[in-house]
Design a protein around this motif. Structure first.
Motif, PDB file in Angstrom:
ATOM      1  N   LYS A 501      -8.093 -31.867  51.591  1.00 36.36           N
ATOM      2  CA  LYS A 501      -7.980 -31.193  52.879  1.00 36.36           C
ATOM      3  C   LYS A 501      -7.838 -32.230  53.989  1.00 36.36           C
ATOM      4  O   LYS A 501      -8.605 -33.201  54.045  1.00 36.36           O
ATOM      5  N   TRP A 502      -6.882 -31.984  54.891  1.00 34.44           N
ATOM      6  CA  TRP A 502      -6.582 -32.926  55.966  1.00 34.44           C
ATOM      7  C   TRP A 502      -6.583 -32.198  57.300  1.00 34.44           C
ATOM      8  O   TRP A 502      -5.936 -31.158  57.453  1.00 34.44           O
ATOM      9  N   VAL A 503      -7.324 -32.761  58.250  1.00 34.73           N
ATOM     10  CA  VAL A 503      -7.472 -32.128  59.553  1.00 34.73           C
ATOM     11  C   VAL A 503      -6.674 -32.920  60.583  1.00 34.73           C
ATOM     12  O   VAL A 503      -6.856 -34.130  60.730  1.00 34.73           O
ATOM     13  N   SER A 504      -5.798 -32.229  61.306  1.00 35.53           N
ATOM     14  CA  SER A 504      -4.979 -32.875  62.324  1.00 35.53           C
ATOM     15  C   SER A 504      -5.794 -33.121  63.586  1.00 35.53           C
ATOM     16  O   SER A 504      -6.917 -32.618  63.741  1.00 35.53           O
ATOM     17  N   THR A 505      -5.220 -33.868  64.517  1.00 42.10           N
ATOM     18  CA  THR A 505      -5.898 -34.129  65.782  1.00 42.10           C
ATOM     19  C   THR A 505      -6.068 -32.861  66.609  1.00 42.10           C
ATOM     20  O   THR A 505      -6.878 -32.831  67.538  1.00 42.10           O
ATOM     21  N   LYS A 506      -5.315 -31.832  66.271  1.00 50.37           N
ATOM     22  CA  LYS A 506      -5.437 -30.551  66.971  1.00 50.37           C
ATOM     23  C   LYS A 506      -6.410 -29.601  66.274  1.00 50.37           C
ATOM     24  O   LYS A 506      -6.554 -28.444  66.671  1.00 50.37           O
ATOM     25  N   GLY A 507      -7.062 -30.098  65.218  1.00 45.49           N
ATOM     26  CA  GLY A 507      -8.079 -29.303  64.538  1.00 45.49           C
ATOM     27  C   GLY A 507      -7.556 -28.381  63.458  1.00 45.49           C
ATOM     28  O   GLY A 507      -8.326 -27.617  62.879  1.00 45.49           O
ATOM     29  N   LYS A 508      -6.280 -28.463  63.141  1.00 48.48           N
ATOM     30  CA  LYS A 508      -5.724 -27.605  62.108  1.00 48.48           C
ATOM     31  C   LYS A 508      -5.884 -28.260  60.749  1.00 48.48           C
ATOM     32  O   LYS A 508      -5.654 -29.459  60.587  1.00 48.48           O
ATOM     33  N   THR A 509      -6.294 -27.457  59.750  1.00 55.04           N
ATOM     34  CA  THR A 509      -6.538 -27.976  58.401  1.00 55.04           C
ATOM     35  C   THR A 509      -5.359 -27.673  57.489  1.00 55.04           C
ATOM     36  O   THR A 509      -4.847 -26.550  57.468  1.00 55.04           O
ATOM     37  N   PHE A 510      -4.947 -28.686  56.730  1.00 55.07           N
ATOM     38  CA  PHE A 510      -3.883 -28.544  55.749  1.00 55.07           C
ATOM     39  C   PHE A 510      -4.422 -28.986  54.390  1.00 55.07           C
ATOM     40  O   PHE A 510      -5.259 -29.873  54.303  1.00 55.07           O
ATOM     41  N   PRO A 513      -1.626 -31.583  47.728  1.00 56.32           N
ATOM     42  CA  PRO A 513      -0.455 -32.355  48.146  1.00 56.32           C
ATOM     43  C   PRO A 513       0.707 -31.450  48.584  1.00 56.32           C
ATOM     44  O   PRO A 513       1.034 -30.493  47.900  1.00 56.32           O
ATOM     45  N   LYS A 514       1.283 -31.791  49.696  1.00 53.74           N
ATOM     46  CA  LYS A 514       2.500 -31.126  50.147  1.00 53.74           C
ATOM     47  C   LYS A 514       3.052 -31.883  51.351  1.00 53.74           C
ATOM     48  O   LYS A 514       2.370 -32.715  51.952  1.00 53.74           O
ATOM     49  N   THR A 515       4.277 -31.567  51.680  1.00 53.36           N
ATOM     50  CA  THR A 515       4.912 -32.145  52.854  1.00 53.36           C
ATOM     51  C   THR A 515       4.947 -31.112  53.956  1.00 53.36           C
ATOM     52  O   THR A 515       5.350 -29.961  53.739  1.00 53.36           O
ATOM     53  N   ILE A 516       4.489 -31.501  55.141  1.00 52.19           N
ATOM     54  CA  ILE A 516       4.487 -30.601  56.288  1.00 52.19           C
ATOM     55  C   ILE A 516       5.326 -31.229  57.406  1.00 52.19           C
ATOM     56  O   ILE A 516       5.603 -32.422  57.389  1.00 52.19           O
ATOM     57  N   THR A 517       5.735 -30.415  58.343  1.00 52.99           N
ATOM     58  CA  THR A 517       6.411 -30.900  59.544  1.00 52.99           C
ATOM     59  C   THR A 517       5.531 -30.603  60.737  1.00 52.99           C
ATOM     60  O   THR A 517       5.065 -29.464  60.912  1.00 52.99           O
ATOM     61  N   VAL A 518       5.262 -31.627  61.539  1.00 48.71           N
ATOM     62  CA  VAL A 518       4.372 -31.459  62.686  1.00 48.71           C
ATOM     63  C   VAL A 518       5.111 -31.806  63.967  1.00 48.71           C
ATOM     64  O   VAL A 518       6.059 -32.595  63.972  1.00 48.71           O
TER      65      VAL A 518
END
Length: 531
Positions: A501-510, A513-518
């Motif tokens: 689980k990975w949390v972005s600087t905006k607080g959204k959790t992903f 393994p996968k590729t996302i576009t931010v």
């Protein structure tokens, strides 16, 4: 041919009976396995790595370093590594690695099952961490180098103006590096009287503003000064084997004699000059430039017979061990030591920005943990000469990339080349660094004891999962994934997330393994924390 055949037979036996390591005589041929990827200890090759069965390239560690750090090692995603205490030439050709022009024994080692295990084996056995690190201030605050703004016109008035402008434009005081030509001459390490009317007052003012001050030095001595004559009498220079006279080398700023730092008198003299600058003026440390092995090649004789060019380069590196506030660009086999290692001067272009991440990560798996990614926007002065076109977006994106690396260094004055909008975004990058500075300091302190890289390849943390060719994002330790924008005009970017689980600087959790576009507007640096 017989020696090569014997080495080949030994390799077959090693593979068959599972030996962890073997000393192999002379040249060596290693067959590259399927899905096996190699990182040679050549930082300048970083953006081309890793190498595999399709690679065709050679590099001679005896005579070249690409302008940056090298290590007599090749390390593989399979857990294998090649090591020698001496330099050699390696060539990737037709699915094999050829090790030739060796100066000592070569080891092919089955050190583990992946890149991390191979690196840890090498670190423990060949370049163990010293338990020390460069001065913490190198990481804690920005560095400012006077080179791009002043070039060869280093002088007291403009240095003080540069320092005041740093603070007046909203940047914090940090480490100020006064670059080449502050001195009277090469080898005459005194402040030039014509350009520095009162260096003690200058140093006092800089310290009072909150700066630590470093001076540029090199191992060269101009042949027409009194220091040259005194050192010649002590036989403190490398000697030309053909003439018996001090060897003159051509470097980027002329012809000079080179200190023979295998000679106790040369070391004593050089350190006495550095110590005097500290005692008399309060200088805090040194940018130790040059030291490339190419300056020690050819028919030269030294105080210690038979020294290789790389060993002379390492001798220059040893000087910095007495000065915690140090910086090097060229280095040989000093991994694990408390030396700050900068990348080679980069051009002011997007291609150069792309190189920062893979080269910094290559420093990491070569054992050089305490790294600095050159100067923000580029440190190649020709990119900033009169009439040059400045890309303001590039300056901002470069500052963002630096901000989440172990050290960040300004040189071109952002307040001079940026409009108000871009300057604010550049200043914001420095503030974003505050969000991760505790992590950076923790990783730096860990590196001095564990030898672990601060900046890590994706392959290092997530072995054999397809991350070996990810060159545009990196890991800070185990928990922070950084994906800076390094393409002009980009306002979005793809991020390859590893498992977890990975949390972005905006607080959204992903969940990977996968590729996302931010989204990545010009005032944002995409990075994620592992949850």
């Amino acid at each position: 041919m017989l020696r090569k055949y014997i080495a080949s037979v030994l390799l077959t036996l090693i593979s068959a009976i599972g030996l962890r390591a073997a000393d192999l005589p002379g040249d060596l041929t290693v067959k590259i396995r399927n899905n096996e990827y190699w990182w040679p200890g050549v930082v300048a090759l970083g953006e081309k790595l890793p190498f595999d069965k399709e690679t065709n390239l050679s590099f001679d560690l005896n005579t070249a370093n690409g302008g940056n750090q090298t290590q007599p090692m090749l390390i593989a995603s399979s857990g294998r590594l090649i090591w020698s205490d001496k330099p050699f030439k390696f060539e990737f050709r037709e699915g094999e690695i050829l090790i030739t022009e060796t100066k000592g024994k070569v080891q092919l080692i089955e050190a583990g099952k992946n890149l991390k295990e191979a690196y840890r084996y090498a670190s423990r056995n060949f370049f163990p961490p010293s338990g020390k690190m460069p001065a913490e201030v190198m990481f804690q605050v920005p560095q400012y180098n006077t080179w791009i703004e002043l070039m060869y016109d280093q002088n007291q008035r403009d240095i003080l103006k540069y320092a005041h402008d740093i603070i007046d434009n909203g940047l914090p005081p940090g480490v100020l590096m006064i670059d080449d030509n502050w001195q009277e001459d090469y080898g005459k390490w005194n402040f030039h009287e014509g350009r520095f009317s009162d260096p003690k007052a200058m140093m006092k003012e800089l310290h009072g503003m909150g700066f630590k001050v470093m001076l540029w030095v090199c191992p060269f001595v101009s042949p027409d000064c009194d220091e040259f004559r005194a050192l010649s009498a002590k036989k403190a220079f490398l000697i030309d084997g053909a003439t018996g006279e001090p060897k003159m080398v051509k470097w980027w700023n002329g012809y000079s004699a080179v200190l023979d730092l295998s000679h106790p008198e040369a070391v004593k003299w050089f350190k006495s000059k550095l110590d005097r600058l500290q005692d008399e003026y309060g200088v805090d440390g040194y940018k130790l430039d040059a030291g490339d092995n190419r300056f020690y090649t050819g028919n030269v004789k030294s105080y210690v017979p038979g020294m290789t060019p790389t060993e002379h380069s390492a001798s220059f590196g040893e000087i910095g061990l007495d000065y915690p506030l140090n910086e090097y660009r060229a280095m040989w086999k000093m991994a694990g030591q408390p030396l700050a290692q900068r990348l080679h001067d980069k051009n002011h272009d997007w291609g150069a920005l792309y190189k920062l991440i893979p080269q910094l990560a290559t420093q990491g798996v070569s054992g050089y943990a305490f790294t600095c990614p050159d100067m923000i926007g580029g440190g190649q002065y020709k990119s900033f000469l009169e009439g040059a076109i400045i890309d303001q977006e590039l300056i901002v994106r470069s500052a963002q990339c630096h901000a989440l690396m172990p050290m960040m260094q300004f040189s071109v004055a952002p307040w001079r080349v940026l409009d108000k909008e871009h300057l604010k975004k550049c200043l914001d990058a420095v503030k974003i660094r505050d969000e991760v500075i505790d992590d950076i300091m923790r990783l730096a302190k860990d590196a001095k004891d564990s030898g672990e890289p601060i900046v890590r390849l994706m392959e290092y943390n997530y072995p054999q999962q397809g991350f070996h060719k990810v060159r545009d994002q990196f890991m800070l330790g185990d928990e922070i994934l950084v994906a800076p924008v390094i393409k002009k005009g980009a306002r979005k970017r793809a991020v390859i997330l590893p498992p977890g689980k990975w949390v972005s600087t905006k607080g959204k959790t992903f969940r990977g393994p996968k590729t996302i576009t931010v989204d990545a507007p010009l005032d944002e640096i995409p990075y994620f924390r592992k949850k």
